[in-house]
Design an enzyme around this catalytic site. Sequence first.
Site, mmCIF file in Angstrom:
data_model
loop_
_atom_site.group_PDB
_atom_site.id
_atom_site.type_symbol
_atom_site.label_atom_id
_atom_site.label_comp_id
_atom_site.label_asym_id
_atom_site.label_seq_id
_atom_site.Cartn_x
_atom_site.Cartn_y
_atom_site.Cartn_z
ATOM 1 N N SER A 72 94.817 -40.034 1.965
ATOM 2 C CA SER A 72 94.614 -40.821 3.197
ATOM 3 C C SER A 72 94.621 -42.309 2.893
ATOM 4 C CB SER A 72 93.321 -40.411 3.894
ATOM 5 O OG SER A 72 92.183 -40.858 3.186
ATOM 6 N N LEU B 106 90.254 -40.997 -16.951
ATOM 7 C CA LEU B 106 91.314 -41.481 -17.833
ATOM 8 C C LEU B 106 90.726 -41.834 -19.205
ATOM 9 C CD1 LEU B 106 93.016 -43.695 -15.123
ATOM 10 C CD2 LEU B 106 94.076 -41.714 -16.248
ATOM 11 N N HIS C 224 86.171 -46.568 -4.626
ATOM 12 C CA HIS C 224 85.067 -45.614 -4.752
ATOM 13 C C HIS C 224 84.214 -45.692 -3.482
ATOM 14 C CE1 HIS C 224 82.020 -43.160 -6.766
ATOM 15 N NE2 HIS C 224 81.113 -44.003 -6.308
ATOM 16 N N GLU D 135 87.444 -47.556 4.115
ATOM 17 C CA GLU D 135 88.295 -47.544 2.918
ATOM 18 C C GLU D 135 89.736 -47.873 3.269
ATOM 19 O OE1 GLU D 135 87.913 -44.240 0.114
ATOM 20 O OE2 GLU D 135 86.130 -43.634 1.214
HETATM 21 C C1 GRF Z 1 88.204 -41.135 -0.896
HETATM 22 O O1 GRF Z 1 86.878 -41.257 -0.403
HETATM 23 C C2 GRF Z 1 88.342 -41.977 -2.143
HETATM 24 O O2 GRF Z 1 87.536 -43.134 -2.121
HETATM 25 C C3 GRF Z 1 87.882 -41.044 -3.199
HETATM 26 O O3 GRF Z 1 88.502 -39.817 -2.836
HETATM 27 C C4 GRF Z 1 88.464 -39.711 -1.398
HETATM 28 C C5 GRF Z 1 89.764 -39.115 -0.881
HETATM 29 O O4 GRF Z 1 90.754 -40.089 -1.021
HETATM 30 N N1 GRF Z 1 88.245 -41.482 -4.531
HETATM 31 P P1 GRF Z 1 92.216 -39.864 -0.337
HETATM 32 O O5 GRF Z 1 91.978 -39.385 1.080
HETATM 33 O O6 GRF Z 1 92.932 -38.818 -1.177
HETATM 34 O O7 GRF Z 1 92.866 -41.219 -0.399
#
Ligand code: GRF
Length: 200
Positions: free
Chosen positions: A16, A96, A112, A177
């Site tokens: 997302s 990593l 994060h 985010e």
């Molecule tokens: C998000 O909250 C991100 O901050 C964390 O994983 C969740 C899913 O991210 N690292 P996305 O929807 O795959 O970008």
Amino acid sequence: MSERLKVAVIISGGGSNLKALIAAAEKPDCAFRIVHVVCNRPDAGGLAHAAAGGIPATVIDHKTFPSRDAFDAALDAELKRIAPDIVALAGFMRILTVGFIESWQGRMTNIHPSLLPLYKGLHPHRQALAGGATMHGCTVHWVTPGVDEGPIIAQAEVPILPGDTEEALQARTLTEEHKLYARALTMIASGEAKFPPSSS
Ligand code: GRF
């Protein structure tokens, strides 16, 4: 306009944040562009966002490597071939190796879903609720060897509301985010965010 910042986005799941970054980069005045997507899972939903956005994608399936070092070496080689200005981890769910991080330090960011340094690691929303916090949020930071430890680039806050479930808080945070990462990459493109941060 000078050349836009070249960003490679690394994902593991639904993507997302990738989808939001693709949408931001489609705006004509955007200071960055997504040049490639790399994913460690062949079944990740986020690959569909790369395809829809016409962005080349590479799957490097971590399950096909004998070790963490071997996977990181393959990821390193692919990133060197792509040659981005910035590697943006977005929903990337692997730890990593220090060697990999040191070779990309200063050119690699992560998002994060907490107000770092609070609630590092897994399930930050659950940690915030358990800790009785009234505010939560998300952070984009430079990646350094410590997990969720690097210098902060940008943060956004969300309220924790009475009766909030982990899912409700996670959804509210994700909305922020999706705006924050584009803002952070724009700050890097403009020189406002540097690594290491200026001491001033
Ligand atoms: C998000 O909250 C991100 O901050 C964390 O994983 C969740 C899913 O991210 N690292 P996305 O929807 O795959 O970008």
